[in-house]
Design an enzyme around this catalytic site. Structure first.
Site, PDB file in Angstrom:
ATOM      1  N   SER A 169       3.647   1.496  -7.237  1.00  0.00           N
ATOM      2  CA  SER A 169       2.532   2.367  -7.598  1.00  0.00           C
ATOM      3  C   SER A 169       2.911   3.848  -7.499  1.00  0.00           C
ATOM      4  O   SER A 169       3.863   4.281  -8.138  1.00  0.00           O
ATOM      5  CB  SER A 169       1.345   2.027  -6.695  1.00  0.00           C
ATOM      6  OG  SER A 169       0.168   2.630  -7.143  1.00  0.00           O
ATOM      7  N   HIS A 225       1.622   0.181 -12.733  1.00  0.00           N
ATOM      8  CA  HIS A 225       0.299  -0.295 -13.148  1.00  0.00           C
ATOM      9  C   HIS A 225      -0.630   0.901 -13.347  1.00  0.00           C
ATOM     10  O   HIS A 225      -0.352   1.999 -12.849  1.00  0.00           O
ATOM     11  CB  HIS A 225      -0.285  -1.269 -12.117  1.00  0.00           C
ATOM     12  CG  HIS A 225      -0.499  -0.666 -10.763  1.00  0.00           C
ATOM     13  ND1 HIS A 225      -1.493   0.248 -10.501  1.00  0.00           N
ATOM     14  CD2 HIS A 225       0.148  -0.848  -9.591  1.00  0.00           C
ATOM     15  CE1 HIS A 225      -1.459   0.608  -9.235  1.00  0.00           C
ATOM     16  NE2 HIS A 225      -0.454  -0.042  -8.665  1.00  0.00           N
TER      17      HIS A 225
END
Length: 227
Positions: free
Chosen positions: A116, A139
């Protein structure tokens, strides 16, 4: 003798606090190095404190450490070690910008995971290594708490994601198209949108520079310092 023991205890306490709070190595039997080692582990904590049972890296603690790397003439380079699940987007980007803005040589090494918002941190260094067994997840950004379903909310989230993508593109060799494709993939992760990348895959797409170990990262950093 009693006074000496009490003095040793007083000196040991601050060192123990630093290790506990920041994961920084201070001590080592008088060992001195021209390299500053900083670790980013667990969740990157931002403006909101996470539950006590979470392993966190508090960004406000790392800011002065990163400034010291730039300011301290005895420090010649920075080795950034990452094993993080991600965390607060603004805190992660703030730390990434500080690392990227250091004029001295910087090298990052991802072990375990660099997921992330950990990805901008991993690529913020001048040269990046990833362990062969490590993983990194791209993501879309997420939000927690109350969500106002109004157009400005979605526009803000879109622009925030663009900030993350643009930073990764600027500081790695991966293309914007590749990053956005991996971020929005729907067939790679069973319960999520995005892509789980293994170490070699991150190098293949240009996200990270090289597969390597701690010894490789230190060797590279020392070479950069000598130039």
């Amino acid at each position: 003798m009693i006074e000496e023991k009490e003095k040793d205890k007083e000196q040991a306490a601050p060192a123990a606090d630093i290790i506990k709070e920041l994961g920084l190595l201070s001590g080592g039997g008088g060992f001195k190095s021209e390299i500053q080692y900083i670790s980013i582990i667990g969740s990157i904590e931002g403006h909101t404190a996470l539950p006590q049972d979470n392993k966190t890296t508090k960004y406000e603690h790392l800011i002065p450490e990163l400034i010291a790397v730039e300011e301290n003439p005895d420090i010649k380079g920075l080795l950034l070690i990452l094993n993080t699940v991600g965390g607060d987007v603004e805190a992660g980007l703030a730390l990434s910008e500080l690392v990227a803005g250091i004029s001295k040589p910087t090298v990052s090494l991802v072990i375990g995971g660099g997921h992330s918002i950990g990805i901008p941190l991993a690529v913020s260094a001048d040269y990046s290594f990833v362990a062969r067994s490590a993983t990194m997840t791209l993501h879309p950004i997420r939000t927690s708490g109350t969500l106002i379903t109004a157009e400005p909310t979605f526009e803000y989230m879109k622009k925030t994601q663009e900030r993350v993508v643009d930073f990764i593109v600027e500081h790695s060799h991966a293309s914007k198209e590749q990053i956005e494709e991996k971020m929005n993939c729907t067939d790679n992760m069973a319960n999520d949108v995005g892509t789980l990348l293994f170490g070699p895959e991150t190098v293949e797409m240009g996200l990270m520079d090289q597969i390597g170990t701690l010894a490789d990262a230190l060797k590279k950093l020392r070479q950069m310092i000598k130039k």
